[in-house]
Design a protein around this motif. Structure first.
Motif, PDB file in Angstrom:
ATOM      1  N   ILE A   4       0.876  -1.162   0.000  1.00 38.65           N
ATOM      2  CA  ILE A   4       0.000   0.000   0.000  1.00 38.65           C
ATOM      3  C   ILE A   4       0.912   1.210   0.000  1.00 38.65           C
ATOM      4  CG2 ILE A   4      -1.627   1.333   1.401  1.00 38.65           C
ATOM      5  CD1 ILE A   4      -2.750  -1.383   2.367  1.00 38.65           C
ATOM      6  N   ILE A   5       0.611   2.170  -0.871  1.00 35.95           N
ATOM      7  CA  ILE A   5       1.450   3.353  -1.023  1.00 35.95           C
ATOM      8  C   ILE A   5       0.626   4.595  -0.684  1.00 35.95           C
ATOM      9  CG2 ILE A   5       2.800   4.740  -2.640  1.00 35.95           C
ATOM     10  CD1 ILE A   5       3.037   2.094  -4.324  1.00 35.95           C
ATOM     11  N   ILE A   6       1.147   5.404   0.208  1.00 37.54           N
ATOM     12  CA  ILE A   6       0.553   6.703   0.526  1.00 37.54           C
ATOM     13  C   ILE A   6       1.661   7.723   0.340  1.00 37.54           C
ATOM     14  CG2 ILE A   6      -0.474   8.141   2.337  1.00 37.54           C
ATOM     15  CD1 ILE A   6      -1.584   5.451   3.525  1.00 37.54           C
ATOM     16  N   GLU A   7       1.426   8.698  -0.521  1.00 35.45           N
ATOM     17  CA  GLU A   7       2.456   9.696  -0.824  1.00 35.45           C
ATOM     18  C   GLU A   7       1.959  11.100  -0.511  1.00 35.45           C
ATOM     19  OE1 GLU A   7       3.259   8.966  -4.983  1.00 35.45           O
ATOM     20  OE2 GLU A   7       4.923   7.639  -4.470  1.00 35.45           O
ATOM     21  N   GLY A   8       2.836  11.881   0.107  1.00 36.63           N
ATOM     22  CA  GLY A   8       2.562  13.295   0.315  1.00 36.63           C
ATOM     23  C   GLY A   8       1.462  13.599   1.312  1.00 36.63           C
ATOM     24  N   LEU A   9       1.284  12.733   2.323  1.00 39.39           N
ATOM     25  CA  LEU A   9       0.307  13.026   3.368  1.00 39.39           C
ATOM     26  C   LEU A   9       0.787  14.250   4.138  1.00 39.39           C
ATOM     27  CD1 LEU A   9      -2.191  12.344   5.089  1.00 39.39           C
ATOM     28  CD2 LEU A   9      -0.710  10.821   6.432  1.00 39.39           C
ATOM     29  N   LYS A  10       0.013  15.316   4.105  1.00 39.65           N
ATOM     30  CA  LYS A  10       0.405  16.572   4.751  1.00 39.65           C
ATOM     31  C   LYS A  10      -0.138  16.608   6.170  1.00 39.65           C
ATOM     32  CE  LYS A  10       0.457  21.550   3.998  1.00 39.65           C
ATOM     33  NZ  LYS A  10      -0.011  22.626   3.117  1.00 39.65           N
ATOM     34  N   VAL A  11       0.772  16.805   7.122  1.00 38.62           N
ATOM     35  CA  VAL A  11       0.421  16.886   8.531  1.00 38.62           C
ATOM     36  C   VAL A  11       0.889  18.242   9.055  1.00 38.62           C
ATOM     37  CG1 VAL A  11       0.719  15.867  10.815  1.00 38.62           C
ATOM     38  CG2 VAL A  11       0.682  14.387   8.789  1.00 38.62           C
ATOM     39  N   GLU A  12      -0.053  19.069   9.455  1.00 37.43           N
ATOM     40  CA  GLU A  12       0.271  20.370  10.051  1.00 37.43           C
ATOM     41  C   GLU A  12       0.430  20.162  11.548  1.00 37.43           C
ATOM     42  OE1 GLU A  12       0.684  23.440   8.670  1.00 37.43           O
ATOM     43  OE2 GLU A  12       0.248  22.825   6.615  1.00 37.43           O
TER      44      GLU A  12
END
Length: 126
Positions: A4-12
């Motif tokens: 499973i690939i998750i790319e560029g998850l933005k966490v502030e």
């Protein structure tokens, strides 16, 4: 091995060692490569036969935001621990965390950690 690939998850989140960094939220960008067996989901076409991507993203963001870590290395360890604890079907995870635009001469700085379930058991005493 299936992934499973998750790319560029933005966490502030609050992240950093310097006093000024502890006063603001900054973005972190997460990439996750999660190795797990996807054969059952590929055959059944049912959500319950795979890992829920939205839940992975939500848990990853939440654990970082709640911890407000000084180091992105620590943020990565928190995500690894949370995901291995929550999803027993995960065999291994590679996590990359980038902190964009923090150094003027670089688009981003970051780290990458890769852990296998057997490594996780050793490091947590399971």
């Amino acid at each position: 091995m299936d992934s499973i690939i998750i790319e560029g998850l933005k966490v502030e989140t609050v992240v950093g060692c310097f006093a000024w960094e502890r006063q603001i939220k900054q973005p972190l960008l997460l990439d996750l490569l999660i190795h797990t067996d996807l054969e059952q989901a590929a055959s059944s076409d049912e959500l319950e036969d795979t890992l829920n991507y939205a839940e992975i993203c939500e848990l990853s963001s939440k654990v970082i935001q709640e911890a407000a870590p000084k180091l992105i290395e620590h943020a990565a360890k928190l995500v690894l621990t949370t995901l291995f604890t929550t999803f027993s079907a995960i065999d291994s995870i590679k996590i990359t965390i980038r902190k964009p635009a923090i150094i003027a001469e670089a688009n981003s700085v970051g780290i990458s950690l890769e852990r296998h379930r057997s490594d996780f058991r050793l490091s947590t005493g399971e």
